[in-house]
Structures are given as C-alpha cells and as structure tokens.
Motif scaffolding. Structure first.
Motif, PDB file in Angstrom:
ATOM      1  N   PHE A  10       0.841  -1.186   0.000  1.00  0.00           N
ATOM      2  CA  PHE A  10       0.000   0.000   0.000  1.00  0.00           C
ATOM      3  C   PHE A  10       0.880   1.241   0.000  1.00  0.00           C
ATOM      4  O   PHE A  10       1.819   1.348   0.788  1.00  0.00           O
ATOM      5  CB  PHE A  10      -0.913   0.033   1.230  1.00  0.00           C
ATOM      6  CG  PHE A  10      -2.008  -0.995   1.218  1.00  0.00           C
ATOM      7  CD1 PHE A  10      -3.284  -0.672   0.776  1.00  0.00           C
ATOM      8  CD2 PHE A  10      -1.764  -2.283   1.652  1.00  0.00           C
ATOM      9  CE1 PHE A  10      -4.297  -1.618   0.760  1.00  0.00           C
ATOM     10  CE2 PHE A  10      -2.772  -3.245   1.642  1.00  0.00           C
ATOM     11  CZ  PHE A  10      -4.037  -2.912   1.190  1.00  0.00           C
ATOM     12  N   ILE A  11       0.566   2.180  -0.892  1.00  0.00           N
ATOM     13  CA  ILE A  11       1.284   3.444  -0.913  1.00  0.00           C
ATOM     14  C   ILE A  11       0.282   4.565  -0.661  1.00  0.00           C
ATOM     15  O   ILE A  11      -0.905   4.439  -0.954  1.00  0.00           O
ATOM     16  CB  ILE A  11       2.009   3.685  -2.256  1.00  0.00           C
ATOM     17  CG1 ILE A  11       1.005   3.746  -3.414  1.00  0.00           C
ATOM     18  CG2 ILE A  11       3.055   2.611  -2.492  1.00  0.00           C
ATOM     19  CD1 ILE A  11       1.632   4.130  -4.745  1.00  0.00           C
ATOM     20  N   LYS A  12       0.781   5.641  -0.119  1.00  0.00           N
ATOM     21  CA  LYS A  12      -0.094   6.788   0.161  1.00  0.00           C
ATOM     22  C   LYS A  12       0.114   7.874  -0.884  1.00  0.00           C
ATOM     23  O   LYS A  12       1.256   8.268  -1.151  1.00  0.00           O
ATOM     24  CB  LYS A  12       0.175   7.345   1.555  1.00  0.00           C
ATOM     25  CG  LYS A  12      -0.754   8.489   1.936  1.00  0.00           C
ATOM     26  CD  LYS A  12      -0.581   8.895   3.391  1.00  0.00           C
ATOM     27  CE  LYS A  12       0.768   9.518   3.644  1.00  0.00           C
ATOM     28  NZ  LYS A  12       0.905   9.989   5.039  1.00  0.00           N
ATOM     29  N   LEU A  13      -0.977   8.335  -1.450  1.00  0.00           N
ATOM     30  CA  LEU A  13      -0.917   9.489  -2.338  1.00  0.00           C
ATOM     31  C   LEU A  13      -1.073  10.724  -1.465  1.00  0.00           C
ATOM     32  O   LEU A  13      -2.132  10.951  -0.878  1.00  0.00           O
ATOM     33  CB  LEU A  13      -2.021   9.431  -3.393  1.00  0.00           C
ATOM     34  CG  LEU A  13      -1.963   8.265  -4.382  1.00  0.00           C
ATOM     35  CD1 LEU A  13      -3.007   8.441  -5.475  1.00  0.00           C
ATOM     36  CD2 LEU A  13      -0.578   8.133  -5.011  1.00  0.00           C
ATOM     37  N   THR A  14      -0.010  11.499  -1.365  1.00  0.00           N
ATOM     38  CA  THR A  14      -0.026  12.643  -0.448  1.00  0.00           C
ATOM     39  C   THR A  14      -1.076  13.683  -0.823  1.00  0.00           C
ATOM     40  O   THR A  14      -1.593  14.383   0.045  1.00  0.00           O
ATOM     41  CB  THR A  14       1.362  13.311  -0.416  1.00  0.00           C
ATOM     42  OG1 THR A  14       1.757  13.638  -1.759  1.00  0.00           O
ATOM     43  CG2 THR A  14       2.392  12.361   0.179  1.00  0.00           C
ATOM     44  N   SER A  15      -1.405  13.749  -2.096  1.00  0.00           N
ATOM     45  CA  SER A  15      -2.396  14.734  -2.534  1.00  0.00           C
ATOM     46  C   SER A  15      -3.782  14.417  -1.985  1.00  0.00           C
ATOM     47  O   SER A  15      -4.632  15.304  -1.857  1.00  0.00           O
ATOM     48  CB  SER A  15      -2.460  14.786  -4.066  1.00  0.00           C
ATOM     49  OG  SER A  15      -2.809  13.522  -4.606  1.00  0.00           O
ATOM     50  N   LYS A  16      -4.014  13.150  -1.645  1.00  0.00           N
ATOM     51  CA  LYS A  16      -5.314  12.733  -1.134  1.00  0.00           C
ATOM     52  C   LYS A  16      -5.244  12.230   0.304  1.00  0.00           C
ATOM     53  O   LYS A  16      -6.274  11.984   0.931  1.00  0.00           O
ATOM     54  CB  LYS A  16      -5.898  11.632  -2.027  1.00  0.00           C
ATOM     55  CG  LYS A  16      -6.197  12.077  -3.452  1.00  0.00           C
ATOM     56  CD  LYS A  16      -6.749  10.925  -4.263  1.00  0.00           C
ATOM     57  CE  LYS A  16      -7.119  11.391  -5.669  1.00  0.00           C
ATOM     58  NZ  LYS A  16      -8.231  12.348  -5.671  1.00  0.00           N
ATOM     59  N   ASN A  17      -4.017  12.049   0.816  1.00  0.00           N
ATOM     60  CA  ASN A  17      -3.803  11.459   2.143  1.00  0.00           C
ATOM     61  C   ASN A  17      -4.591  10.164   2.276  1.00  0.00           C
ATOM     62  O   ASN A  17      -5.247   9.897   3.294  1.00  0.00           O
ATOM     63  CB  ASN A  17      -4.196  12.431   3.259  1.00  0.00           C
ATOM     64  CG  ASN A  17      -3.652  11.991   4.609  1.00  0.00           C
ATOM     65  OD1 ASN A  17      -2.579  11.411   4.697  1.00  0.00           O
ATOM     66  ND2 ASN A  17      -4.406  12.251   5.664  1.00  0.00           N
ATOM     67  N   SER A  18      -4.530   9.354   1.223  1.00  0.00           N
ATOM     68  CA  SER A  18      -5.287   8.115   1.162  1.00  0.00           C
ATOM     69  C   SER A  18      -4.391   6.997   0.643  1.00  0.00           C
ATOM     70  O   SER A  18      -3.448   7.246  -0.116  1.00  0.00           O
ATOM     71  CB  SER A  18      -6.496   8.290   0.236  1.00  0.00           C
ATOM     72  OG  SER A  18      -7.295   7.138   0.211  1.00  0.00           O
ATOM     73  N   PHE A  19      -4.712   5.747   1.048  1.00  0.00           N
ATOM     74  CA  PHE A  19      -3.881   4.609   0.671  1.00  0.00           C
ATOM     75  C   PHE A  19      -4.483   3.824  -0.495  1.00  0.00           C
ATOM     76  O   PHE A  19      -5.703   3.643  -0.572  1.00  0.00           O
ATOM     77  CB  PHE A  19      -3.698   3.667   1.863  1.00  0.00           C
ATOM     78  CG  PHE A  19      -2.793   4.221   2.916  1.00  0.00           C
ATOM     79  CD1 PHE A  19      -1.415   4.124   2.783  1.00  0.00           C
ATOM     80  CD2 PHE A  19      -3.311   4.861   4.024  1.00  0.00           C
ATOM     81  CE1 PHE A  19      -0.566   4.650   3.750  1.00  0.00           C
ATOM     82  CE2 PHE A  19      -2.478   5.391   4.994  1.00  0.00           C
ATOM     83  CZ  PHE A  19      -1.109   5.290   4.857  1.00  0.00           C
TER      84      PHE A  19
END
Length: 223
Positions: free
Chosen positions: A115-124
């Motif tokens: 799982f990676i986090k997209l910082t633009s969405k703060n979602s995994f």
C-alpha cells in the motif's frame, strides 16, 4: 510519546529497521518519538447485525512492515487494513485495536500487498503493478447495504458490508480511473493496443480479472 508507551504495553513483535541495518528492538527500547507513528486505541466492537467486515482480512494472522515518513520501518504482526476508515489497525487484545495515524505513514507492506499513500489525497492505494512511468493502483471501498424486512415474518435480515473497489492508472501526477473491461484498458494502452490484444489472446487472459490485469501491465512495461 504517550502512544508509543501504550504500544509497549501490548505489542511484543515490533522490530525497528533503519537504513543502516536492522535493530532488534525490545519493547522497552521503543522510546524514540521521531521514529514511530502516533495513533489511538479504539474498542474492537463487533456488530452482529451486520454481515461482513470493514477489514480487508478476515483473520488477523498477518505480517506487516510500516514505513514511516522518516523512512523508518516498523515490523509487526496482526495488522489489518480498515477499508471504511482508510487506516491501518493492529490487534493487540481481543477487545481493542491500535489505529495508526495516516499522516505518519508513507507505505505499508501487508502480507503480499503493498500500500502506498498518495499525499495529494492522504489516502492509501494498493500498488498492483509498477512501470517505467506509471503505477496501477487499487482503491478499496466498502458499501453498507441495509437489511430487508420480510413482509410475512416481519423479521429483518442483517445489513451487509460489500467491497466496491476501483482501479486507477497513475501516470506522473495524473490519476485516471478505469474499469476491468477491454475497452477501458485498451484506451489507456492505445499506443501498444495491437500488441496487447495479441498478448492477451495468446496467453488466454481476461480483461476482467485482476490477476490477469497485473500480467497485462507488466508485459506492457516491457514493450
């Protein structure tokens, strides 16, 4: 840090791994605040009126590595992904779980899933495939369907959690939603469309299956 102190009371499996090697950390050594994530304890309440679960895995016998924003690795067991809240929880006792703070986490390896986090969405998102200039991501979502009352017995069936997942093509900073359908996938890969169709046919793959989708995009990355 109060959350780390709480973890030390319950967690017996954490190992701290840093860039200069692996450090076996006993619970009493988990005191470096900057190296660990914050979080909170919540009651592990099970609602018997709802079938299914908000968690990705039915069982908690998992192994995981959490990479923090400080590039420190936390190796632990009994971690699960809460789809509903988009968070990671560790179960240290029967009636409570420790929920990690998303803002402190960069990446999580949970069993065989990354799982990676997209910082633009703060979602995994689960990373299914990685190419030279793209990633194929899976966004887990969950739907709660209300129970239905039987008109004869007047008894109401249980409500139910069901997954409603989405797939995305990440190309640089552009996140494109696509479906597990031939037309949708080939639209993304139009520059190699003919070769992809031949590959799918020769290998008897399906555009509708996730495992075949991974093979397809891995092949696309080689041509």
């Amino acid at each position: 840090m109060k959350y780390i102190l709480l973890v030390t009371l319950f967690c017996t499996t954490i190992v701290c791994s840093q860039n200069d090697g692996v450090i076996g950390a006993g619970l009493k050594n988990l005191t470096h605040d900057s190296a660990y994530t914050s979080g909170s304890w919540i009651r592990n309440f099970e609602d018997n009126s709802i079938d299914g679960s908000v968690y990705l895995f039915d069982e908690w016998n998992t192994k995981a590595i959490i990479t923090t924003i400080n590039d420190t690795n936390l190796s632990l067991q009994k971690l699960n992904y809460d789809i509903k809240s988009d968070s990671f929880s560790a179960k240290f006792s029967h009636d409570s779980v420790y929920v990690f703070n998303n803002s402190d986490i960069k990446e999580v390896i949970l069993n065989s899933k990354r799982f990676i986090k997209l910082t633009s969405k703060n979602s995994f998102y689960e990373c299914l495939a990685v190419g030279n200039n793209f990633k194929i991501l899976k966004d887990y979502n969950i739907i709660l369907t209300s129970g239905v009352k039987d008109p004869i017995t007047q008894k109401e069936s249980n409500s139910k959690y069901t997954q409603n997942n989405k797939y995305f093509f990440l190309n640089e900073d552009e996140l494109i939603n696509f479906k597990l359908k031939k037309k949708s996938i080939l639209k993304l890969l139009k520059d190699k469309k003919d070769k992809i169709e031949v590959y799918v046919k020769n290998n008897k793959l399906s555009y509708n299956k996730e495992e075949d989708l991974i093979k397809l995009f891995n092949y696309y990355n080689t041509i």
